[in-house]
Scaffold this active site. Structure first.
Site, PDB file in Angstrom:
ATOM      1  N   HIS A  58       0.795  -1.236   0.000  1.00  0.00           N
ATOM      2  CA  HIS A  58       0.000   0.000   0.000  1.00  0.00           C
ATOM      3  C   HIS A  58       0.822   1.278   0.000  1.00  0.00           C
ATOM      4  CE1 HIS A  58      -4.003  -1.819   0.812  1.00  0.00           C
ATOM      5  NE2 HIS A  58      -3.283  -2.741   1.430  1.00  0.00           N
TER       6      HIS A  58
ATOM      7  N   LYS B 215      -7.841  14.485   4.371  1.00  0.00           N
ATOM      8  CA  LYS B 215      -7.048  13.251   4.406  1.00  0.00           C
ATOM      9  C   LYS B 215      -6.005  13.414   5.491  1.00  0.00           C
ATOM     10  CE  LYS B 215      -6.097  14.093  -0.008  1.00  0.00           C
ATOM     11  NZ  LYS B 215      -6.307  12.888  -0.781  1.00  0.00           N
ATOM     12  N   ARG B 216      -5.235  12.350   5.792  1.00  0.00           N
ATOM     13  CA  ARG B 216      -4.142  12.501   6.751  1.00  0.00           C
ATOM     14  C   ARG B 216      -3.238  13.648   6.322  1.00  0.00           C
ATOM     15  NH1 ARG B 216      -3.397   8.610  10.988  1.00  0.00           N
ATOM     16  NH2 ARG B 216      -1.357   9.538  11.328  1.00  0.00           N
TER      17      ARG B 216
ATOM     18  N   LYS C 138       1.192  14.573   0.609  1.00  0.00           N
ATOM     19  CA  LYS C 138      -0.178  14.879   0.176  1.00  0.00           C
ATOM     20  C   LYS C 138      -0.360  16.368  -0.121  1.00  0.00           C
ATOM     21  CE  LYS C 138      -2.146  11.018   2.831  1.00  0.00           C
ATOM     22  NZ  LYS C 138      -2.880  10.165   1.879  1.00  0.00           N
TER      23      LYS C 138
ATOM     24  N   THR D 232      -8.412   6.744  -1.967  1.00  0.00           N
ATOM     25  CA  THR D 232      -9.776   6.242  -2.080  1.00  0.00           C
ATOM     26  C   THR D 232     -10.763   7.385  -1.833  1.00  0.00           C
ATOM     27  OG1 THR D 232      -9.493   5.449   0.179  1.00  0.00           O
ATOM     28  CG2 THR D 232      -9.438   3.790  -1.563  1.00  0.00           C
TER      29      THR D 232
ATOM     30  N   LYS E  77     -14.484   8.600  -3.646  1.00  0.00           N
ATOM     31  CA  LYS E  77     -15.714   8.965  -2.928  1.00  0.00           C
ATOM     32  C   LYS E  77     -16.242  10.303  -3.417  1.00  0.00           C
ATOM     33  CE  LYS E  77     -13.835   6.362   0.876  1.00  0.00           C
ATOM     34  NZ  LYS E  77     -12.940   6.410   2.046  1.00  0.00           N
TER      35      LYS E  77
HETATM   36  C1  26V Z   1       2.939   4.815   6.454  1.00  0.00           C
HETATM   37  C2  26V Z   1       3.787   5.639   7.169  1.00  0.00           C
HETATM   38  C3  26V Z   1       4.601   5.049   8.240  1.00  0.00           C
HETATM   39  C4  26V Z   1       5.562   5.962   8.887  1.00  0.00           C
HETATM   40  C5  26V Z   1       5.832   7.275   8.233  1.00  0.00           C
HETATM   41  C6  26V Z   1       4.727   7.912   7.550  1.00  0.00           C
HETATM   42  C7  26V Z   1       3.850   6.962   6.835  1.00  0.00           C
HETATM   43  C8  26V Z   1       3.048   7.442   5.814  1.00  0.00           C
HETATM   44  C9  26V Z   1       2.212   6.612   5.125  1.00  0.00           C
HETATM   45  C10 26V Z   1       2.152   5.291   5.439  1.00  0.00           C
HETATM   46  C11 26V Z   1       1.210   4.470   4.615  1.00  0.00           C
HETATM   47  C12 26V Z   1       0.809   3.192   5.181  1.00  0.00           C
HETATM   48  C13 26V Z   1       0.011   2.403   4.224  1.00  0.00           C
HETATM   49  C14 26V Z   1      -1.226   3.121   3.763  1.00  0.00           C
HETATM   50  O1  26V Z   1      -2.065   3.494   4.538  1.00  0.00           O
HETATM   51  N1  26V Z   1      -1.355   3.295   2.462  1.00  0.00           N
HETATM   52  C15 26V Z   1      -2.520   3.868   1.841  1.00  0.00           C
HETATM   53  O2  26V Z   1      -3.328   2.782   1.425  1.00  0.00           O
HETATM   54  C16 26V Z   1      -4.515   3.193   0.767  1.00  0.00           C
HETATM   55  C17 26V Z   1      -5.311   1.952   0.471  1.00  0.00           C
HETATM   56  O3  26V Z   1      -4.643   1.175  -0.458  1.00  0.00           O
HETATM   57  C18 26V Z   1      -4.180   3.990  -0.478  1.00  0.00           C
HETATM   58  O4  26V Z   1      -5.370   4.421  -1.068  1.00  0.00           O
HETATM   59  C19 26V Z   1      -3.292   5.172  -0.125  1.00  0.00           C
HETATM   60  O5  26V Z   1      -2.878   5.827  -1.302  1.00  0.00           O
HETATM   61  C20 26V Z   1      -2.094   4.709   0.661  1.00  0.00           C
HETATM   62  O6  26V Z   1      -1.326   5.799   1.135  1.00  0.00           O
END
Ligand code: 26V
Length: 816
Positions: A360, A551-552, A557, A659, A663
């Site tokens: 992801h 969003k986060r 982003k 996602t 929406k």
């Molecule tokens: C993880 C982390 C970990 C530490 C530092 C900052 C950070 C930033 C992002 C993440 C992402 C973790 C995985 C995640 O949530 N990915 C999201 O998954 C969604 C569903 O597939 C997708 O639509 C998003 O684009 C994607 O960011």
């Protein structure tokens, strides 16, 4: 498919609700207490779903259906009452029943806690997938953790985010069944004794381990139409009463209590996505705990109908939602080899054929690595198994590509260095038969970039499954006005087949339909304006353009790019360079990870810019900036139907899919976005005239990074509009009473540090925003485009995504 199976009369519903009021809650009937009504309604629905779980299970048993287990550390399920009512076909009956008693069902729905058991997209995707699996009558089950505290609640204090605990279970959770009878015991810590068996084969023993007890909580997941009810199983950690008693009997009361508290701590809280996770021992324990509980349960169920593991891959598919549950590779091997005495090779075949991995993110800092030393302490046997998997794997690589030490180092499951680290993505890749990205661009990037060595080795393992969202929650539930208009126009088949929305296309330029569509958007905007005025005491013009970025909060982003644009517009207007033609309301929402300084500063910046602009009489009718605190699934459900413009402006190549973008499209917003994640496919579906695309492409950015030829300072020198905005941050325009707090933005750029490419995309972004403003002035044209977006959003249903998983991954070898 019509939800006829469940037709229930108002009087039956009343009987059931009254029963629960009196017998489950011990309250008088009738009641006007919203909380009591929510709980008794939820209990009434749970009764029906419980029956249906049993029926569904009988069906699965009879047909020996293959079961899919979706393993995820996060399930962001949102409130369940509305969704369950809709899927059971009981929404209207319930609304009428309440209305007759003078009660607004929406007020009752507001009583429900929104469980924050996820960080964002990944967890929400898992929840949409559960809804789709049940609706498609797939035997698919979620497995996750029963966190006592969900993601923190966000409060804002002088523009700064403050985190508060989310004790979502403080009140009763009426949906879940606690199944103490199905608790399991999980070994942890201890040591390895190196024995040999009778044939002289190496036979290690894991000894002196402690144990944790896993207690399942099941939440029913009802598919649309109510035929299929699956469940989401969440494990909470506890300690064993027997074990405690033993220590009690030894007379060590304090050690017994300590042991109990330590065990229960494991599922205390969800970790917010933070910078470095690898130091967080408890998180690793959570990942192991989930995997161990789940695999025990899966094997127990499988063994009811089987004597050996020969049919395991035909009966079981396990999907790993990112690498968080990737210890499943080692745990399944351990169970098969150590506990069921299968030969290694056979166990390995079964493991690979059963497991599949979804990636992801490509963000380097998000790729999980755990120190080998930590694994050795927590799960010594698993580390041994990982080493053995790696040894055999590298042997094969060395045979196939002789003399390529570099390649061996790159592909190894172990990263050598000061301290050894286990690369969880490599473990997941090697232990699975399938790896998928979540949009076509993302999958290509995985193949060409992050996992290119693995792609060269196993091209057939790589699959794309573009994400999707459930229209049941995000249109039927969240936007009842639009849902009704659509159903009145083309019937209700879109609820289970979103491609049907194409039939709206001929209506996109019909005046009557357009007027109704516009009225609905306007009514939704009024609703949101009311929410804004209730929470922030800010009055919003529902006729202004609602430009929404929710969003986060993360640098990739690019909330900062949005703010720079707002500042640009503001400066233009107050300096008399622009007469605004369209009033605009900019709406933000999102949480920052507690340890992510820049993200928290961006929240502060949004607030300060908002404060200056919202108070400036010169732009009073032109610009408003709003930050809605404590973003959640239920808040998203209120914001998205009111959007005119959806901001999807991540740095190209960084957003795996997104996602939220889908929406908004489904709810008739136009998108302004970069060619990133699923935006690329939204462009293909909507057509270039109906989406506003701007900015650098992923490969252009990669190229600039490779050639090191991006220098932010040059953009500062070259573009006056960039200079002006950055100077405003330097000169405290937005922090007259807090001197210097935003200068870091200016200094970063001057230091040639702009890792997320804000400046090269700034001018193109302003240009596309000017085009948007011009187009918004023509409501007929805008509405037509909005309708076409809705009509062409069918691909982005999670029903399509789940059918893809089912065909390409879970039943790859099946005939169908
Ligand atoms: C993880 C982390 C970990 C530490 C530092 C900052 C950070 C930033 C992002 C993440 C992402 C973790 C995985 C995640 O949530 N990915 C999201 O998954 C969604 C569903 O597939 C997708 O639509 C998003 O684009 C994607 O960011």
């Amino acid at each position: 498919m019509k939800p006829t199976v469940n037709k229930i009369s108002k009087s039956d519903l009343k009987t059931s609700i009254d029963y629960h009021l009196r017998c489950s809650l011990c309250k008088e009937t009738p009641t006007k207490d919203y909380r009591d009504l929510f709980l008794s309604t939820a209990f009434s629905l749970r009764d029906r779903m419980a029956e249906k779980i049993l029926h569904t299970e009988q069906r699965y048993q009879a047909s020996q259906t293959k079961r899919v287990y979706y393993l995820s550390l996060e399930f962001l399920i949102g409130r369940l009452m509305g969704n369950n009512l809709h899927n059971l076909g009981m929404f209207d009956v319930c609304r009428e029943f309440m209305a007759e008693a003078g009660i607004d069902i929406e007020e009752v729905r507001e009583q429900e806690n929104d469980p924050g058991l996820g960080n964002g997209g990944l967890g929400r995707l898992a929840a949409c997938f559960l809804d789709s699996m049940a609706t498609l009558d797939i035997a698919g089950f979620g497995y996750g953790i029963h966190y006592e505290y969900g993601l923190f609640k966000q409060e804002i204090d002088n523009g700064y985010q403050r985190e508060k605990p989310d004790n979502w279970l403080a009140d009763l959770n009426p949906w879940e069944f606690k199944r103490t009878d199905e608790k399991c015991i999980i070994p942890i810590k201890g040591r390895i004794e190196h024995f040999q068996d009778r044939d002289g084969e190496y036979n290690p023993m894991w000894l002196d381990w402690n144990f944790i007890v896993g207690i399942p909580f099941d939440i029913p997941v009802v598919g649309y139409g109510g035929k299929t009810v699956n469940w989401l199983r969440l494990y909470g950690a506890g300690s064993s009463a027997d074990f405690d008693i033993q220590i009690f009997n030894e007379g060590d009361y304090f050690r017994a209590v300590e042991q109990k508290v330590e065990s229960e701590t494991i599922t205390k809280m969800l970790y917010p996505l933070d910078t470095i996770m690898s130091g967080r021992e408890l998180r690793l324990v959570q990942e192991y705990f989930l995997v161990a509980c789940t695999l025990k349960d899966i094997i127990r169920r499988y063994m009811k109908n089987n004597e050996n593991f020969d049919r395991f891959p035909d009966q079981v598919a396990i999907q790993m939602n990112d690498t968080h549950p990737s210890l499943a590779v080692a745990e399944l091997m351990r169970l098969l080899v150590d506990e069921y005495a299968l030969p290694w090779g056979h166990a390995w075949e079964i493991t690979q054929q059963t497991l599949a991995y979804t990636n992801h993110t490509v963000l380097a800092e998000a790729l999980e690595k755990w120190p080998a030393a930590l694994l050795e302490r927590i799960i010594p046997r698993h580390l041994q198994i990982i080493y053995e998997i790696n040894r055999q794997f590298l042997e094969k690589i060395a045979a196939r590509y002789p003399n390529d030490v570099d390649l061996l180092q790159r592909m190894s499951l172990i990263e050598e260095g000061e301290s050894k680290q286990v690369r969880m993505a490599h473990l997941a890749l090697v232990g699975s038969h399938s790896v998928n990205g979540v949009s076509s661009l993302h999958t290509e990037i995985l193949k060409q970039d992050n996992f290119s060595d693995f792609y060269a080795l196993w091209p057939e393992r790589f699959v794309n499954v573009t994400n999707g969202i459930t229209q049941r929650r995000w249109l039927l539930g969240a936007n009842p006005r639009l849902a009704e208009l659509i159903t009145d126009t083309i019937g209700d088949s879109w609820i289970t087949d979103l491609s049907q929305l194409r039939r709206l296309e001929p209506h996109a330029d019909q005046t009557v339909f357009m007027d109704e569509f516009r009225d609905i958007k306007r009514a939704n905007k009024e609703d949101l304006s009311k929410i804004i005025s209730d929470t922030l005491w800010l009055s919003i013009d529902p006729d202004s353009l609602f430009d929404i970025h929710i969003k986060r909060i993360h640098e990739y982003k690019r909330q900062l790019l949005k703010i720079m644009h707002i500042v640009h517009e503001y400066l233009q207007i107050i300096r008399g360079e622009k007469t605004p033609t369209v009033a605009k309301t900019f709406i933000f929402a999102g949480k920052a990870a507690p340890g992510y300084w820049v993200a928290k500063q961006i929240i502060k910046l949004i607030h300060n810019v908002g404060q200056v602009i919202n108070q400036d009489r010169r732009v009073r009718d032109a610009l408003k900036v709003v930050f809605l605190p404590d973003y959640s699934v239920s808040l998203a459900e209120k914001i998205i139907p009111a959007a005119d413009l959806s901001e999807q402006i991540s740095m190209a190549g960084q957003e795996a899919s997104g996602t939220g973008n889908m929406k908004f499209m489904l709810n008739g917003a136009l998108t302004v976005g970069t060619l990133d994640g699923a935006n690329v496919e939204m462009l293909e579906e909507a057509g270039a005239d109906n989406i506003f695309i701007f900015g650098l492409k992923a490969e252009e950015i990669t190229d600039m990074i490779k050639k090191k030829n991006y220098h932010p300072v040059e953009y500062y020198r070259l573009f006056p509009e960039i200079r002006r905005v950055l100077d405003a941050f330097r000169d405290n325009t937005f922090c007259p009473d807090e001197q210097g707090i935003f200068q870091w933005i200016y200094h970063r750029m001057m230091n040639n540090e702009d890792s997320y490419f804000h400046l090269p995309d700034f001018s193109p972004y302003i240009q596309v925003q000017d085009q948007i403003e011009a187009e918004y002035l023509d409501p007929v044209n805008w509405t037509k485009k909005a309708i076409l977006n809705v009509a062409r959003s069918g691909k982005f249903s999670s029903d399509r995504a789940i059918s893809d998983y089912n065909r390409l991954i879970w039943n790859k070898n099946a005939q169908s």
